[in-house]
Design a protein around this motif. Sequence first.
Motif, short mmCIF file in Angstrom:
data_model
loop_
_atom_site.label_atom_id
_atom_site.label_comp_id
_atom_site.label_asym_id
_atom_site.label_seq_id
_atom_site.Cartn_x
_atom_site.Cartn_y
_atom_site.Cartn_z
N LYS A 166 1.73 1.72 0.39
CA LYS A 166 0.62 1.54 -0.55
C LYS A 166 0.99 0.58 -1.69
CE LYS A 166 -0.35 5.69 -1.80
NZ LYS A 166 -1.24 6.60 -2.49
N GLY A 167 1.29 -0.64 -1.36
CA GLY A 167 1.58 -1.63 -2.37
C GLY A 167 3.06 -1.94 -2.47
N PRO A 168 3.38 -3.09 -3.08
CA PRO A 168 4.78 -3.52 -3.21
C PRO A 168 5.63 -2.49 -3.96
CG PRO A 168 3.28 -5.29 -3.81
CD PRO A 168 2.45 -4.09 -3.63
N SER A 169 5.08 -1.91 -5.00
CA SER A 169 5.83 -0.96 -5.81
C SER A 169 6.15 0.31 -4.99
CB SER A 169 4.99 -0.61 -7.04
OG SER A 169 5.40 0.58 -7.60
N HIS A 170 5.17 0.79 -4.22
CA HIS A 170 5.36 1.96 -3.37
C HIS A 170 6.41 1.67 -2.30
CE1 HIS A 170 4.09 4.58 0.14
NE2 HIS A 170 4.37 5.47 -0.79
N ALA A 171 6.35 0.46 -1.73
CA ALA A 171 7.31 0.09 -0.66
C ALA A 171 8.74 0.15 -1.18
CB ALA A 171 6.99 -1.31 -0.14
N LEU A 172 8.96 -0.31 -2.40
CA LEU A 172 10.32 -0.28 -2.95
C LEU A 172 10.73 1.15 -3.33
CD1 LEU A 172 10.46 -3.51 -5.14
CD2 LEU A 172 11.18 -3.18 -2.79
N SER A 199 7.47 -7.74 -7.44
CA SER A 199 8.54 -8.61 -6.96
C SER A 199 8.22 -9.13 -5.56
CB SER A 199 9.86 -7.85 -6.94
OG SER A 199 9.82 -6.88 -5.93
N ALA A 200 8.81 -10.27 -5.24
CA ALA A 200 8.64 -10.83 -3.89
C ALA A 200 9.23 -9.87 -2.86
CB ALA A 200 9.33 -12.18 -3.81
N HIS A 201 10.30 -9.17 -3.24
CA HIS A 201 10.90 -8.19 -2.33
C HIS A 201 9.89 -7.10 -1.97
CE1 HIS A 201 14.74 -9.95 -2.69
NE2 HIS A 201 14.96 -9.60 -3.95
N GLY A 202 9.16 -6.65 -2.99
CA GLY A 202 8.17 -5.59 -2.78
C GLY A 202 7.10 -6.04 -1.81
N ILE A 203 6.62 -7.29 -1.99
CA ILE A 203 5.56 -7.81 -1.10
C ILE A 203 6.10 -7.93 0.32
CG2 ILE A 203 4.07 -9.80 -0.63
CD1 ILE A 203 3.87 -10.14 -3.70
N GLY A 204 7.32 -8.48 0.45
CA GLY A 204 7.94 -8.61 1.77
C GLY A 204 8.11 -7.27 2.45
N SER A 205 8.56 -6.27 1.67
CA SER A 205 8.76 -4.93 2.23
C SER A 205 7.44 -4.30 2.63
CB SER A 205 9.46 -4.03 1.22
OG SER A 205 10.75 -4.50 0.95
N MET A 206 6.42 -4.48 1.78
CA MET A 206 5.13 -3.85 2.05
C MET A 206 4.51 -4.36 3.36
SD MET A 206 1.61 -4.49 0.08
CE MET A 206 0.15 -3.52 0.43
N LEU A 207 4.73 -5.65 3.64
CA LEU A 207 4.13 -6.24 4.83
C LEU A 207 4.77 -5.72 6.13
CD1 LEU A 207 3.61 -9.88 3.53
CD2 LEU A 207 1.84 -8.18 3.98
N ALA A 208 5.86 -4.97 5.99
CA ALA A 208 6.47 -4.36 7.18
C ALA A 208 5.49 -3.38 7.84
CB ALA A 208 7.75 -3.64 6.80
N THR A 209 4.46 -2.96 7.11
CA THR A 209 3.43 -2.07 7.67
C THR A 209 2.71 -2.73 8.86
OG1 THR A 209 1.58 -0.64 7.07
CG2 THR A 209 1.59 -2.81 6.10
N LEU A 210 2.86 -4.06 8.98
CA LEU A 210 2.18 -4.78 10.06
C LEU A 210 3.05 -4.93 11.31
CD1 LEU A 210 0.68 -7.70 7.93
CD2 LEU A 210 -0.51 -5.67 8.70
N TRP A 211 4.18 -4.22 11.37
CA TRP A 211 5.16 -4.51 12.43
C TRP A 211 4.62 -4.33 13.85
CZ3 TRP A 211 6.93 -1.50 16.36
CH2 TRP A 211 6.76 -0.13 16.28
N THR A 212 3.60 -3.49 14.04
CA THR A 212 3.09 -3.28 15.40
C THR A 212 2.13 -4.38 15.84
OG1 THR A 212 1.32 -1.93 14.52
CG2 THR A 212 3.24 -0.75 15.35
N GLY A 213 1.82 -5.30 14.91
CA GLY A 213 0.82 -6.31 15.23
C GLY A 213 -0.57 -5.69 15.18
N THR A 214 -0.72 -4.69 14.33
CA THR A 214 -1.97 -3.95 14.25
C THR A 214 -3.14 -4.83 13.82
OG1 THR A 214 -3.10 -2.14 13.10
CG2 THR A 214 -1.41 -3.25 11.87
N SER A 215 -4.32 -4.48 14.30
CA SER A 215 -5.51 -5.17 13.83
C SER A 215 -6.25 -4.31 12.81
CB SER A 215 -6.42 -5.51 15.00
OG SER A 215 -6.75 -4.32 15.68
N SER A 216 -5.62 -3.20 12.37
CA SER A 216 -6.25 -2.36 11.36
C SER A 216 -5.75 -2.76 9.99
CB SER A 216 -5.91 -0.89 11.61
OG SER A 216 -6.21 -0.14 10.45
N PRO A 217 -6.67 -2.92 9.03
CA PRO A 217 -6.23 -3.37 7.71
C PRO A 217 -5.77 -2.25 6.77
CG PRO A 217 -8.62 -3.43 7.86
CD PRO A 217 -8.13 -2.85 9.15
N THR A 218 -5.56 -1.02 7.28
CA THR A 218 -5.12 0.07 6.40
C THR A 218 -3.60 0.01 6.23
OG1 THR A 218 -6.87 1.46 7.31
CG2 THR A 218 -5.17 2.58 6.03
#
Lengths: 88, 485
Positions: free
Chosen positions: B227-233, B204-223
């Motif tokens: 672990k995916g949209p499904s895990h985020a939900l 779902s688009a919600h899952g992708i949006g939620s998953m991208l919250a992992t980037l909130w610090t402006g990190t330059s690390s790609p880890t």
Amino acid sequence: MNTRNELRAHIQRLLADKGDREPLGDADSLVLSGRLDSVDILQIVVFLESNYSIDFAEQEFDQEDFDSIARILALIELRAPAAGTPQA
Amino acid sequence: MSVTTLTTPLYTGTLPARRKFTIIPRLDENPKLVAQAQTAAGKIAVIAMAVCLLSWRKPRPIVFLVAVALVAFLPAYRRMVLAAASLYWVLTSGLLGQDVIGQVAAEAGIHVPHPAVWILSGLACVSLVFGFGGLWIRKQGGGIIGRRPVLCLGVFFCLALGIAGTSAVPAGIRTGGWVLVAPLSGFFWILAYALRDCQRKSVSAHGIGSMLATLWTGTSSPTPMLKGPSHALKVEAVDAREFAVAQLKGVKLLTWTMVLVLIFVAIQFVLLKAAIPTLEDAIDRNLTGSIPVWLCWESLTGSFILVVLQITIYGHTIIGGLRLLGFKVLRNTYAPFRARTIAEFWNRFYFYFKELLVDHFYYPVYLRYFKRSPRLRTVFATFAAACFGNAFYHFGRDVNYVAQLGLWPALTGFQVYLFYAFLLATGISISQVRGKRRQASWFRTEVLSRVTVVLFFCLVHIFNDERRTVSLGAHFAFLFRLFGL
């Protein structure tokens, strides 16, 4: 011993090895709660491969299918050639 | 033989009757506080604490704090808020690789007015091709993209990197290659987790949006730490109580992070005052033979402790923030120095990186090869993850070296990190194959095993050098110097 009890005993052994002796319900989360991690899941995979002849190489593998005893039982039901019947 | 000796130190179930002392109080286990955190005053207090605890970060995470406030007071709009904030975090994360594309284009004499636009469009193209391709093949059944989407993405990335990094290729084509390679490098693993979910179930688009919250610090690390949209939900709080508990856990972790930041600064100050060189400087100075043995040891141990603290602070900050946003996520680092085996240390040190390697390299190999030989099966899968996967991750992450040096020098300069990955995989393999020794004495279990593990990681840290300009020989010379050779 039936499938449920055998599986429960195996998972409780895994948890005990990690010092976790908390009660374990059928629906209790194992992976998302952090009680077992992704590599521990392989212990269960080996258990299912050897006892129920499930071949995960041929089928989709999703770690979340291992998140509780109930989900693993559903997996056995769905994927074991002779569902729920342990191999000799 | 046991498959692994890894332990999961992250279990947060009910506590035994006798509680251990903790430096940071267990806020989330106090029923009164949990109830209080669900009221308007409690929510304001949590947000105020978040503002204080994140005040050391530069730039100030204003968007993040606004998002925390909105999800706390408007829970019905939580996913919408996260999706909007995530778009901002994607654009500002540093993972789009604007610098690389700007540099390459400038060298080729091509004027790119807005590199971010080009890079975003490259990322969108790649996502659409693989997303729709994966879904289509899945619907039709059986194609390679549908069955192995992450492998296909990896092959595609390597080919694009090969074209972009080869100087014999015309400049225009190379620049076009970088438009794809730069954002793919940053978002490879986020995309990999999304494609994996796409292969298995609807995303779902919600899952992708939620998953991208992992980037909130402006990190330059790609880890990704979701672990995916499904895990985020799956790990999002489902009611007000769970949300309050998650937020209190976030406050607790961020408070501990502040303590670690102070320790980090203090150690850095001491190293600076004592004129102890960084590990990189010590390795370079050793080549001229002007550095005493004791200084080599001080430099190595100081650098190792700082790296452990740095990763811990980095992981705690991201996880603490995700908890404030209502995600019930596990910690990234948990008491690594308590580890009794090499495999356990790795698990405790950088949980989500280990999970990434296990999910994308260990599982696929372990489930397919050497099923009749348990030891070989474990070792082969461990090398696939800890050596090949680890090296692939780092080479793919640091594509700026390919842009700066060219493909071949970047590859040959990677020898030091490749050797580090080999050493790591060897150590973890031995640790896993040996399994647990149940009859060992207290001294051996509690002291010797822990000292050995820390010594192993401290020594292999010499080769954990991501520079591409210093040879493997220079690192071996430093290792020998430590022992007076």
